[in-house]
Design an enzyme around this catalytic site. Structure first.
Site, mmCIF file in Angstrom:
data_model
loop_
_atom_site.group_PDB
_atom_site.id
_atom_site.type_symbol
_atom_site.label_atom_id
_atom_site.label_comp_id
_atom_site.label_asym_id
_atom_site.label_seq_id
_atom_site.Cartn_x
_atom_site.Cartn_y
_atom_site.Cartn_z
ATOM 1 N N HIS A 57 0.675 -1.197 0.120
ATOM 2 C CA HIS A 57 -0.069 -0.070 0.023
ATOM 3 C C HIS A 57 0.807 1.146 -0.022
ATOM 4 C CE1 HIS A 57 -3.900 -2.229 1.639
ATOM 5 N NE2 HIS A 57 -3.399 -2.776 0.348
ATOM 6 N N GLU A 59 1.290 3.799 2.109
ATOM 7 C CA GLU A 59 2.012 3.938 3.393
ATOM 8 C C GLU A 59 3.371 2.813 3.479
ATOM 9 O OE1 GLU A 59 -2.454 4.113 4.561
ATOM 10 O OE2 GLU A 59 -1.201 3.303 2.950
ATOM 11 N N CYS A 82 -5.550 1.602 6.492
ATOM 12 C CA CYS A 82 -6.562 0.462 6.893
ATOM 13 C C CYS A 82 -5.833 -0.048 8.032
ATOM 14 C CB CYS A 82 -6.306 -0.302 5.685
ATOM 15 S SG CYS A 82 -4.474 -1.330 5.475
ATOM 16 N N MET A 170 -25.573 6.712 -38.837
ATOM 17 C CA MET A 170 -26.471 7.106 -39.815
ATOM 18 C C MET A 170 -27.680 6.138 -39.878
ATOM 19 S SD MET A 170 -24.822 9.251 -41.305
ATOM 20 C CE MET A 170 -25.703 9.609 -42.502
#
Length: 380
Positions: A57, A59, A82, A170
């Site tokens: 992560h 950090e 977390c 179209m």
């Protein structure tokens, strides 16, 4: 803590953390994009961002970069650290072990497994822990993760390409190409940052689309690596009209055909060519969209869904108030009144009109990209 307390330095370091988090734009799924800056004695001693689920992560990466200089530092993190064990240990524990003395996070984690517990753990350890700095900018990093955690559905983006007079094809169905190469590269980037791409069987039958991320059109660094992670492809096909030789079934990654049909022979034939089949409830011959969005969030951990389809299905998403954002690419050309419209919407009175808020506009080559939000577009 109120924003008036933050210093100019605090704002600068958090802005850098947000910039770092953006480096995971195409790779962190289903995890959030997070950045971290460690500052000690007025100097940046470590930086990190989350790159891929299962890896370190933000950090953890910043602490590794800082080494012993993390002791006594302030950590600026775009999302609350977390506090639970997942594929990696809790970041709150890592900050505590590193000797960080202060943690500033931009926002509280909307994940119920965290939701303030990370800050509480830090405070219990005697670390000064604060939140709310540049929160709106941090929320913009992870609209899908936040919506999935708070509402149990993904963030829904509808992408459409149209002429200046609001036509997508179209009358014959011919539509390639309305926009130029710069706009098509931007669409590739939208696909790359999405967890899933959804279309209807009509679009497959008309264009034989592959709906893949193509490295050569991304126009960004590490395009080859990013293109290896193909988003989940979904095709709404209530009666199983999907051709067995369709391009979308021959691509790397997963293709899920969402159907209401229980035709066993067709189901088996499609499975034999690599398709996955998902049975969903239908109403008036059409797949119900809300249960599908819930399935994507709960089963596939889908944060961001990109809808690339025709006027009917795009209109159904808007009519049912399931759209968070519209990405409209407009070419500087006219296709005429007999061409097909952008959205098929059964509106008959001015009182029924759908209001949009313009979030951003920019030129991509000769094409205009509008980013719009339905005023009442929240899931109901």
């Amino acid at each position: 803590m109120t924003s008036s307390v933050w210093s100019a330095a605090d704002r600068s370091y958090m802005a850098r953390a947000i910039q770092l988090a953006k480096q995971g734009l195409y790779t962190t799924q289903p995890n959030p994009r997070v950045g971290c800056v460690l500052v000690n004695d007025g100097k940046v001693v470590g930086e990190g961002f989350h790159y891929r689920a299962g890896e370190g992560h933000a950090e953890v990466n910043a602490i590794a970069a800082a080494g012993h200089l993390a002791q006594g530092a302030t950590a600026y993190v775009t999302l609350e650290p977390c506090s639970h064990y997942g594929r990696t240990p809790p970041c709150a524990e890592g900050l505590k072990s590193a000797g960080v003395k202060r943690v500033v996070c931009a926002m509280v984690d909307p994940n119920p497994q965290v939701a303030g517990r990370g800050l509480a753990l830090l405070r219990e350890a005697g670390i000064k822990a604060e939140s709310g700095l540049l929160e709106s900018e941090a929320r913009a990093l992870n609209p899908g993760f936040i919506k999935r955690m708070e509402q149990g559905v993904p963030f829904v983006r509808v992408k459409m390409a149209a002429s200046l007079d609001g036509r997508t094809a179209m009358a014959s169905g011919e539509s390639q190409w309305i926009t130029g190469p710069d706009a098509r590269s931007e669409v590739q980037r939208l696909r790359a940052q999405s967890d899933a791409v959804l279309t209807g069987i009509g679009s497959i039958l008309q264009d034989d689309s592959a709906l893949t991320v193509r490295a050569q059109q991304l126009g960004i660094d590490n395009a080859e690596e990013i293109a290896q992670r193909q988003p989940l492809r979904l095709v709404l096909d209530s009666t199983l009209r999907m051709p067995l030789d369709a391009k979308i079934l021959q691509q790397p990654g997963r293709t899920v055909i969402v159907t209401a049909s229980e035709n066993k022979s067709r189901i088996e034939a499609l499975r034999e060519v690599g398709a996955e089949l998902l049975l969903m409830p239908e109403s008036k011959g059409r797949i119900e969209l809300r249960p599908l969005l819930s399935w994507l969030a709960e089963t596939e951990q889908c944060n961001e869904l990109l809808v690339e389809t025709g006027a009917t299905l795009a209109g159904a998403f808007i009519e049912q108030k399931l759209v968070d954002e519209i990405q409209l690419f407009m070419a500087m050309k006219l296709m005429g009144s007999d061409a097909r419209p952008v959205f098929s919407l059964p509106l008959n009175a001015m009182s029924e009109q759908i209001n949009l808020t313009l979030l951003d506009s920019r030129m991509l080559g000769q094409d205009l990209k509008l980013t719009l939000k339905p005023v009442d577009g929240e899931m109901q």
